[in-house]
Design an enzyme around this catalytic site. Structure first.
Site, PDB file in Angstrom:
ATOM      1  N   ARG A 149     -36.912   6.475 -66.512  1.00 23.82           N
ATOM      2  CA  ARG A 149     -36.715   6.580 -65.126  1.00 23.82           C
ATOM      3  C   ARG A 149     -36.702   7.486 -64.199  1.00 23.82           C
ATOM      4  O   ARG A 149     -35.858   7.857 -63.443  1.00 23.82           O
ATOM      5  CB  ARG A 149     -34.928   6.290 -65.203  1.00 23.82           C
ATOM      6  CG  ARG A 149     -34.578   4.460 -66.185  1.00 23.82           C
ATOM      7  CD  ARG A 149     -34.846   3.384 -65.770  1.00 23.82           C
ATOM      8  NE  ARG A 149     -34.475   2.371 -65.998  1.00 23.82           N
ATOM      9  CZ  ARG A 149     -34.539   1.842 -66.999  1.00 23.82           C
ATOM     10  NH1 ARG A 149     -36.055   2.305 -68.236  1.00 23.82           N
ATOM     11  NH2 ARG A 149     -34.764   1.005 -67.679  1.00 23.82           N
ATOM     12  N   CYS A 196     -28.862  -1.937 -63.910  1.00 24.30           N
ATOM     13  CA  CYS A 196     -27.481  -0.960 -64.631  1.00 24.30           C
ATOM     14  C   CYS A 196     -27.726   0.591 -63.539  1.00 24.30           C
ATOM     15  O   CYS A 196     -27.810   0.687 -63.150  1.00 24.30           O
ATOM     16  CB  CYS A 196     -27.859  -0.527 -66.092  1.00 24.30           C
ATOM     17  SG  CYS A 196     -28.157  -1.400 -67.506  1.00 24.30           S
TER      18      CYS A 196
HETATM   19  P1  FAD Z   1     -36.070   0.513 -54.528  1.00 32.67           P
HETATM   20  O1  FAD Z   1     -34.764  -0.240 -55.410  1.00 32.67           O
HETATM   21  O2  FAD Z   1     -35.794   0.163 -53.505  1.00 32.67           O
HETATM   22  O3  FAD Z   1     -36.180   1.819 -54.169  1.00 32.67           O
HETATM   23  C1  FAD Z   1     -35.055   2.664 -55.698  1.00 32.67           C
HETATM   24  C2  FAD Z   1     -35.959   4.077 -55.543  1.00 32.67           C
HETATM   25  O4  FAD Z   1     -37.298   4.257 -54.995  1.00 32.67           O
HETATM   26  C3  FAD Z   1     -35.915   5.232 -54.124  1.00 32.67           C
HETATM   27  O5  FAD Z   1     -34.968   6.837 -54.066  1.00 32.67           O
HETATM   28  C4  FAD Z   1     -36.583   4.466 -53.106  1.00 32.67           C
HETATM   29  O6  FAD Z   1     -36.595   5.962 -51.860  1.00 32.67           O
HETATM   30  C5  FAD Z   1     -37.671   4.805 -53.443  1.00 32.67           C
HETATM   31  N1  FAD Z   1     -38.877   4.219 -53.239  1.00 32.67           N
HETATM   32  C6  FAD Z   1     -38.725   2.749 -52.824  1.00 32.67           C
HETATM   33  N2  FAD Z   1     -40.081   2.787 -52.547  1.00 32.67           N
HETATM   34  C7  FAD Z   1     -40.888   3.766 -53.079  1.00 32.67           C
HETATM   35  C8  FAD Z   1     -42.169   4.021 -52.478  1.00 32.67           C
HETATM   36  N3  FAD Z   1     -43.440   3.452 -52.038  1.00 32.67           N
HETATM   37  N4  FAD Z   1     -42.822   5.611 -52.758  1.00 32.67           N
HETATM   38  C9  FAD Z   1     -41.884   6.350 -53.136  1.00 32.67           C
HETATM   39  N5  FAD Z   1     -40.246   6.318 -53.342  1.00 32.67           N
HETATM   40  C10 FAD Z   1     -40.458   4.342 -52.877  1.00 32.67           C
HETATM   41  N6  FAD Z   1     -35.179  -1.521 -63.823  1.00 32.67           N
HETATM   42  C11 FAD Z   1     -35.480  -0.976 -64.891  1.00 32.67           C
HETATM   43  O7  FAD Z   1     -36.469  -0.012 -65.099  1.00 32.67           O
HETATM   44  N7  FAD Z   1     -35.809  -2.118 -66.034  1.00 32.67           N
HETATM   45  C12 FAD Z   1     -35.143  -2.858 -66.111  1.00 32.67           C
HETATM   46  O8  FAD Z   1     -34.923  -3.847 -66.818  1.00 32.67           O
HETATM   47  C13 FAD Z   1     -34.180  -3.677 -64.881  1.00 32.67           C
HETATM   48  N8  FAD Z   1     -33.849  -4.281 -64.313  1.00 32.67           N
HETATM   49  C14 FAD Z   1     -33.445  -5.053 -63.554  1.00 32.67           C
HETATM   50  C15 FAD Z   1     -32.572  -5.626 -63.904  1.00 32.67           C
HETATM   51  C16 FAD Z   1     -31.904  -6.684 -61.598  1.00 32.67           C
HETATM   52  C17 FAD Z   1     -31.037  -8.092 -62.184  1.00 32.67           C
HETATM   53  C18 FAD Z   1     -31.861  -5.636 -60.978  1.00 32.67           C
HETATM   54  C19 FAD Z   1     -31.152  -5.923 -59.847  1.00 32.67           C
HETATM   55  C20 FAD Z   1     -32.552  -4.606 -61.156  1.00 32.67           C
HETATM   56  C21 FAD Z   1     -33.129  -4.214 -62.468  1.00 32.67           C
HETATM   57  N9  FAD Z   1     -33.516  -2.412 -62.881  1.00 32.67           N
HETATM   58  C22 FAD Z   1     -34.367  -2.335 -62.995  1.00 32.67           C
HETATM   59  C23 FAD Z   1     -33.154  -1.504 -61.527  1.00 32.67           C
HETATM   60  C24 FAD Z   1     -34.805  -2.170 -60.556  1.00 32.67           C
HETATM   61  O9  FAD Z   1     -35.227  -2.774 -60.172  1.00 32.67           O
HETATM   62  C25 FAD Z   1     -35.336  -0.791 -60.523  1.00 32.67           C
HETATM   63  O10 FAD Z   1     -35.198   0.787 -60.704  1.00 32.67           O
HETATM   64  C26 FAD Z   1     -37.362  -1.005 -59.759  1.00 32.67           C
HETATM   65  O11 FAD Z   1     -37.934   0.322 -59.952  1.00 32.67           O
HETATM   66  C27 FAD Z   1     -36.494  -0.473 -58.154  1.00 32.67           C
HETATM   67  O12 FAD Z   1     -37.496  -0.602 -56.815  1.00 32.67           O
HETATM   68  P2  FAD Z   1     -37.356  -1.327 -56.031  1.00 32.67           P
HETATM   69  O13 FAD Z   1     -38.642  -1.658 -55.127  1.00 32.67           O
HETATM   70  O14 FAD Z   1     -35.940  -2.886 -55.491  1.00 32.67           O
HETATM   71  O15 FAD Z   1     -36.493  -0.058 -55.286  1.00 32.67           O
HETATM   72  N1  EPU Z   2     -23.480  -3.868 -75.949  1.00 30.65           N
HETATM   73  C1  EPU Z   2     -22.515  -3.770 -75.661  1.00 30.65           C
HETATM   74  N2  EPU Z   2     -21.435  -4.261 -74.700  1.00 30.65           N
HETATM   75  C2  EPU Z   2     -22.132  -4.592 -73.660  1.00 30.65           C
HETATM   76  C3  EPU Z   2     -23.342  -4.693 -73.486  1.00 30.65           C
HETATM   77  C4  EPU Z   2     -24.595  -4.016 -73.653  1.00 30.65           C
HETATM   78  O1  EPU Z   2     -22.094  -3.609 -76.922  1.00 30.65           O
HETATM   79  O2  EPU Z   2     -21.331  -4.813 -72.668  1.00 30.65           O
HETATM   80  C5  EPU Z   2     -24.396  -3.409 -76.620  1.00 30.65           C
HETATM   81  C6  EPU Z   2     -26.117  -4.115 -76.939  1.00 30.65           C
HETATM   82  O3  EPU Z   2     -25.319  -5.360 -77.715  1.00 30.65           O
HETATM   83  C7  EPU Z   2     -26.701  -3.656 -77.610  1.00 30.65           C
HETATM   84  C8  EPU Z   2     -26.777  -1.740 -76.740  1.00 30.65           C
HETATM   85  O4  EPU Z   2     -25.725  -2.203 -75.985  1.00 30.65           O
HETATM   86  O5  EPU Z   2     -26.390  -3.068 -78.599  1.00 30.65           O
HETATM   87  C9  EPU Z   2     -27.885  -2.117 -75.717  1.00 30.65           C
HETATM   88  O6  EPU Z   2     -28.118  -3.606 -75.190  1.00 30.65           O
HETATM   89  P1  EPU Z   2     -28.568  -3.774 -73.844  1.00 30.65           P
HETATM   90  O7  EPU Z   2     -29.494  -4.112 -75.920  1.00 30.65           O
HETATM   91  O8  EPU Z   2     -28.520  -5.295 -73.217  1.00 30.65           O
HETATM   92  O9  EPU Z   2     -30.112  -2.819 -73.555  1.00 30.65           O
HETATM   93  P2  EPU Z   2     -29.317  -1.600 -72.684  1.00 30.65           P
HETATM   94  O10 EPU Z   2     -29.627  -0.333 -73.420  1.00 30.65           O
HETATM   95  O11 EPU Z   2     -27.712  -1.706 -71.635  1.00 30.65           O
HETATM   96  C10 EPU Z   2     -31.609  -1.077 -71.100  1.00 30.65           C
HETATM   97  C11 EPU Z   2     -32.431  -1.133 -70.007  1.00 30.65           C
HETATM   98  C12 EPU Z   2     -32.346  -2.037 -68.804  1.00 30.65           C
HETATM   99  C13 EPU Z   2     -33.835  -2.964 -69.750  1.00 30.65           C
HETATM  100  C14 EPU Z   2     -32.952  -3.565 -71.004  1.00 30.65           C
HETATM  101  C15 EPU Z   2     -33.996  -4.516 -71.836  1.00 30.65           C
HETATM  102  C16 EPU Z   2     -31.107   1.240 -68.670  1.00 30.65           C
HETATM  103  C17 EPU Z   2     -29.407   1.553 -68.245  1.00 30.65           C
HETATM  104  N3  EPU Z   2     -31.258  -0.119 -68.889  1.00 30.65           N
HETATM  105  O12 EPU Z   2     -30.426  -2.220 -71.139  1.00 30.65           O
HETATM  106  O13 EPU Z   2     -32.954  -1.490 -67.701  1.00 30.65           O
HETATM  107  O14 EPU Z   2     -33.571  -4.512 -68.475  1.00 30.65           O
HETATM  108  O15 EPU Z   2     -32.657  -2.326 -71.765  1.00 30.65           O
HETATM  109  O16 EPU Z   2     -35.060  -3.502 -72.454  1.00 30.65           O
HETATM  110  O17 EPU Z   2     -32.528   1.587 -69.771  1.00 30.65           O
HETATM  111  C18 EPU Z   2     -31.651  -1.373 -65.866  1.00 30.65           C
HETATM  112  O18 EPU Z   2     -32.983   0.364 -65.895  1.00 30.65           O
HETATM  113  O19 EPU Z   2     -30.722  -1.658 -64.755  1.00 30.65           O
HETATM  114  C19 EPU Z   2     -31.959  -2.003 -66.806  1.00 30.65           C
HETATM  115  C20 EPU Z   2     -31.401  -3.494 -66.587  1.00 30.65           C
END
Ligand code: FAD
Ligand code: EPU
Length: 268
Positions: A149, A196
């Protein structure tokens, strides 16, 4: 270029955040002008917690030229990642499968090095172009300090566009990989969130710890620790940033977790 007063709750997936001046930039000249005073860059607002009082800085959103993309050429930072992931699958181009379900803009995905355990965007990048201190800079991914991240982009830089490094693979194989990623995301809530809230500590999962500590379902006004996944805070409707923050503080009283979200504006 358009400049308007907005409520950032309308530009974040969590649906929280107060007033700001939004600068919709369409080309490099716009971007140069918009960055002449203190600014922040808004992607798709999917990793942001914005204060109820909003932010005093200009909030820059990339559109126009910056949202245009060609899968095999340059991809504008304002383009939406889910569209690119789908197009790649359709064209038998592999490398983005692990990013399925991440509602990011391309620039936000690069800045946060968005990903899952199936892969990160850094692994699929061939070249990154960013605007920094009045100049456009192009580098390969090895020149940045990508990690969990994090991208190591210089403070204040604006990702403008990227080129991807994708491999030709049969679409069926790509789709099978995407189904596995989708399956891994099944436990995540569909309600409004910013993904997250906390980074996973080494070797563990924040969601598991929050769950074990009994926080799931805890509410402050319209904000709730998701009953489905402990690391998601959801907006049940009309939540304020203050309420979301109160939940963050409650969790942190017990668990030493680091926020994954970017936090804009003033919080206690
Ligand atoms: P924003 O939220 O708008 O901004 C985030 C940061 O990036 C800010 O600091 C902003 O200034 C900067 N930024 C944005 N655009 C630029 C640019 N062009 N140049 C420089 N800086 C910039 N993240 C994961 O990593 N894995 C996941 O699985 C995941 N699952 C998600 C699921 C859901 C339902 C939601 C709502 C979010 C999830 N996220 C996940 C978090 C999020 O989608 C990511 O962090 C994503 O990269 C943010 O992108 P954004 O364009 O929305 O950035
Ligand atoms: N778990 C629980 N209880 C809960 C949630 C999770 O016990 O309420 C346990 C699950 O059973 C599992 C472990 O925790 O054993 C990990 O959970 P999960 O597989 O859901 O993955 P995560 O580590 O919580 C990460 C990323 C997600 C990404 C998923 C899928 C982070 C902080 N989160 O989640 O990214 O989508 O893996 O690969 O690294 C995000 O960054 O915003 C994000 C959603």
């Amino acid at each position: 270029m358009e400049v308007k007063r907005v409520h950032l709750k309308d530009f974040t997936t969590l649906g929280v955040g107060g007033p700001a001046e939004l600068w919709l930039v369409e080309n490099l000249d716009d971007l140069a002008r918009a960055t002449e005073a203190p600014y922040r860059i808004l992607g798709n607002g999917s990793n942001l917690l914005v204060a109820d009082e909003g932010v005093p800085e200009r909030v820059i959103k990339l559109g126009g030229e910056f949202a245009a993309w060609d899968l095999d050429g340059w991809i504008g930072a304002g383009a939406l990642l889910p569209q690119i992931v789908q197009e790649a699958a359709k064209r038998g181009r592999s490398g983005l499968e692990g990013l399925l379900g991440i509602p990011a803009s391309v620039g936000g995905a690069v800045r946060m090095n968005a990903g899952t355990r199936f892969g990160t965007i850094a692994e699929a990048l061939a070249e990154i172009e960013y605007f920094h201190e009045g100049r456009l800079i192009r580098v390969g991914p090895e020149a940045l300090d990508f990690g969990y991240r994090k991208s190591g982009l210089p403070e204040g830089s604006v990702v403008t566009r990227v080129r991807l490094d994708l491999k030709n693979r049969p679409s069926a194989e790509i789709l099978a990989r995407m189904r596995r990623v989708d399956q891994a995301r099944k436990g995540q809530p569909k309600r409004k969130s910013a993904g997250c809230a906390f980074k996973n500590p080494p070797g563990d999962a924040a969601g598991r710890l929050i769950d074990l500590a009994g926080f799931k379902g805890m509410r402050r006004g319209g904000a709730m620790v998701s009953t489905e996944h402990g690391n998601f805070i959801v907006n049940l409707g009309g939540a304020s940033a203050k309420e979301v923050w109160a939940l963050i503080e409650e969790i942190r009283k017990t668990l030493p977790l680091e926020l994954e979200w970017e936090v804009w504006g003033r919080f206690p």
